[in-house]
Design an enzyme around this catalytic site. Structure first.
Site, short mmCIF file in Angstrom:
data_model
loop_
_atom_site.label_atom_id
_atom_site.label_comp_id
_atom_site.label_asym_id
_atom_site.label_seq_id
_atom_site.Cartn_x
_atom_site.Cartn_y
_atom_site.Cartn_z
N LYS A 186 0.80 -1.23 0.00
CA LYS A 186 0.00 0.00 0.00
C LYS A 186 0.84 1.28 0.00
O LYS A 186 0.39 2.30 -0.49
CB LYS A 186 -0.99 -0.01 1.16
CG LYS A 186 -2.08 -1.04 0.94
CD LYS A 186 -3.29 -0.76 1.81
CE LYS A 186 -4.42 -1.71 1.51
NZ LYS A 186 -4.20 -3.05 2.13
N GLU A 236 -10.12 5.51 4.49
CA GLU A 236 -10.62 4.38 5.26
C GLU A 236 -9.50 3.36 5.39
O GLU A 236 -8.53 3.40 4.65
CB GLU A 236 -11.78 3.72 4.51
CG GLU A 236 -11.38 2.76 3.38
CD GLU A 236 -10.70 3.42 2.19
OE1 GLU A 236 -10.84 4.65 2.02
OE2 GLU A 236 -9.99 2.70 1.44
N SER A 254 1.68 -9.72 -0.89
CA SER A 254 1.32 -8.30 -0.73
C SER A 254 1.73 -7.69 0.61
O SER A 254 1.95 -6.48 0.69
CB SER A 254 -0.18 -8.12 -0.95
OG SER A 254 -0.92 -9.00 -0.13
C1 LIG Z 1 -5.10 -4.12 1.92
C2 LIG Z 1 -4.38 -5.34 1.63
C3 LIG Z 1 -4.80 -6.20 0.61
C4 LIG Z 1 -6.04 -6.00 -0.19
O1 LIG Z 1 -6.08 -4.85 -0.95
P1 LIG Z 1 -5.96 -4.89 -2.52
O2 LIG Z 1 -6.33 -3.50 -2.94
O3 LIG Z 1 -6.89 -5.92 -3.03
O4 LIG Z 1 -4.55 -5.21 -2.83
C5 LIG Z 1 -4.02 -7.31 0.34
N1 LIG Z 1 -2.91 -7.59 1.05
C6 LIG Z 1 -2.50 -6.79 2.05
C7 LIG Z 1 -1.27 -7.17 2.80
C8 LIG Z 1 -3.21 -5.65 2.37
O5 LIG Z 1 -2.79 -4.88 3.36
#
Ligand SMILES: *Cc1c(COP(=O)(O)O)cnc(C)c1O
Length: 409
Positions: free
Chosen positions: A100, A122, A389
């Site tokens: 993010k 949010e 992610s």
């Molecule tokens: C917020 C988050 C997601 C989901 O958000 P996307 O917009 O679908 O990427 C996935 N993995 C992590 C670690 C997150 O913090």
């Protein structure tokens, strides 16, 4: 076949100037917001090719976030499964522990250049809130973060982090008190002073230009991954896997591979505890086109067309809508959208921790679980690139309390 090719061609220049990806996306906002959204669109269009802005962002990506994030060959897991080689794109190693920060830095820099005073947003798992609070501290902006009361309890360490970073965390107390309600509350607050505030949306959702802008800021993930896998394997990957909440980490890595039809792309949603309404958040698998938060997309909805309640073990995936580009990619069948249950995600969480020494975020564990599911049946000379992610530090107390018994803890 020809139809898909034409659609793919369209996908590479998407969205159109009104923010549509096929029939999805757009900008459905109150008339007073329309000029403000256009102002953000114009500012972004102008800034994104500005050499000074590009250089500033590039510098921060490298020296602040720590990019490029590594592409790691998960050899132990691969050997155990005995099939395709699994690679992990280590977005968990970014500063603040997830992908993010990639779009938050972009949005914060844009807000600063536009003369805004405050960033608001949010947050679900707290990752977007922490990333935005971080970016706000760095560029010198105030920051208000709206978070569901349920998530505030579940993701306590991130709430503390946001406070330390100087942001204000404001609980959303209506409805299910999770991500959707947090978006509602943040939207409402934004409407009160859209001139001095920028609503920094946390995923590829919301009205135009956010799905486009957030995607562009995340596309660095795919650009790097493509180069890294070429270097490691001498060829494009056979499979790319990412979890899909709103869809930002997924579109970030997918975008580099969309035009190469030899690459199979998999977007993984949370199947929760069952496919009954309220017990999952598998929007693309089970939703129908509808409207939420100012844009059109696949949507989990009740009989009245209102967003349905959702639930998953991964707070960051807890959203009844999904990015408009994913909705389009589903319709043209370019991406295979599938789902993983809570139980499978928890298994993968422990498996990656114990075989590779990497504790994944519960969101990312959905992508890992899918890779584990398909790897064994694929030949050994094939590859799977998983977008990891985020890291799982934020989830450890919750996981141990709820599932520890099953894993010897
Ligand atoms: C917020 C988050 C997601 C989901 O958000 P996307 O917009 O679908 O990427 C996935 N993995 C992590 C670690 C997150 O913090």
């Amino acid at each position: 076949m020809e139809k898909v090719d034409k659609a793919l061609l369209d996908a590479s220049v998407m969205p159109d100037k009104n923010g549509f990806f096929g029939e999805y996306g757009g900008r459905f906002v109150p008339p007073m917001l329309e000029p403000l959204m256009q102002e953000i669109t114009d500012a972004y269009q102008k800034i994104k090719d500005d050499p000074v802005f590009k250089e500033e962002l590039l510098y921060l990506q490298k020296h602040y976030t720590g990019r490029p994030s590594p592409l790691f060959y998960a050899k132990n897991l691969t050997n155990k499964l005995g099939g395709a080689k699994i690679y992990l794109k280590r977005e968990d190693l970014n500063h603040t522990g997830a992908h993010k920060i990639n779009h938050c830095l972009g949005e914060a820099l844009l807000a600063k250049k536009m003369g805004k005073k405050k960033l608001i947003a949010e947050t679900g798992a707290g990752q977007h809130g922490v990333a935005l609070a971080t970016a706000a501290a760095l560029v010198g902006l105030e920051c208000d973060i709206y978070m569901g009361e349920v998530d505030i309890k579940k993701e306590h360490p991130n709430v503390v982090r946001m406070g330390i970073l100087g942001a204000k965390v404001i609980p959303a107390t209506h409805g299910l008190k999770t991500l959707k309600e947090a978006v509602d509350a943040a939207f409402e607050a934004y409407l009160k002073d859209p001139v001095n505030q920028l609503y920094a949306i946390g995923s590829v959702v919301g009205p135009h230009p956010f799905p486009m802008m957030v995607r562009d800021f995340q596309s660095i993930v795919g650009v790097e991954a493509k180069e890294q896998i070429l270097e490691a394997e001498g060829k494009a990957p056979d499979n790319v896997v990412a979890c899909v909440g709103g869809g930002s980490n997924a579109i970030g890595i997918f975008s580099a591979f969309l035009d190469d039809e030899s690459v199979k792309i998999h977007g993984i949603e949370p199947a929760g505890t069952s496919f009954k309404t309220g017990e999952h958040a598998a929007t693309l698998s089970l939703g129908k086109p509808g409207m939420i938060h100012g844009f059109k997309c696949y949507l989990l909805q009740d009989e009245n067309g209102e967003p349905a309640p959702v639930n998953t073990v991964a707070s960051g995936l807890d959203y009844p809508g999904v990015g408009p580009q994913h909705s389009y990619l589903k319709d043209i069948k370019r991406v295979n959208y599938d789902s993983i249950t809570d139980k499978e995600a928890i298994d993968a969480f422990f498996e990656l921790s114990r075989y590779e020494g990497i504790i994944p975020a519960l969101e990312s564990a959905h992508a890992v679980a899918y890779a584990i599911k398909i790897a064994a049946d694929l030949p050994k000379d094939q590859t799977i690139v998983v977008n990891l992610s985020g890291r799982g530090d934020k989830d450890i107390d919750y996981v141990v309390e709820k599932y520890g018994n099953d894993y010897g803890l």
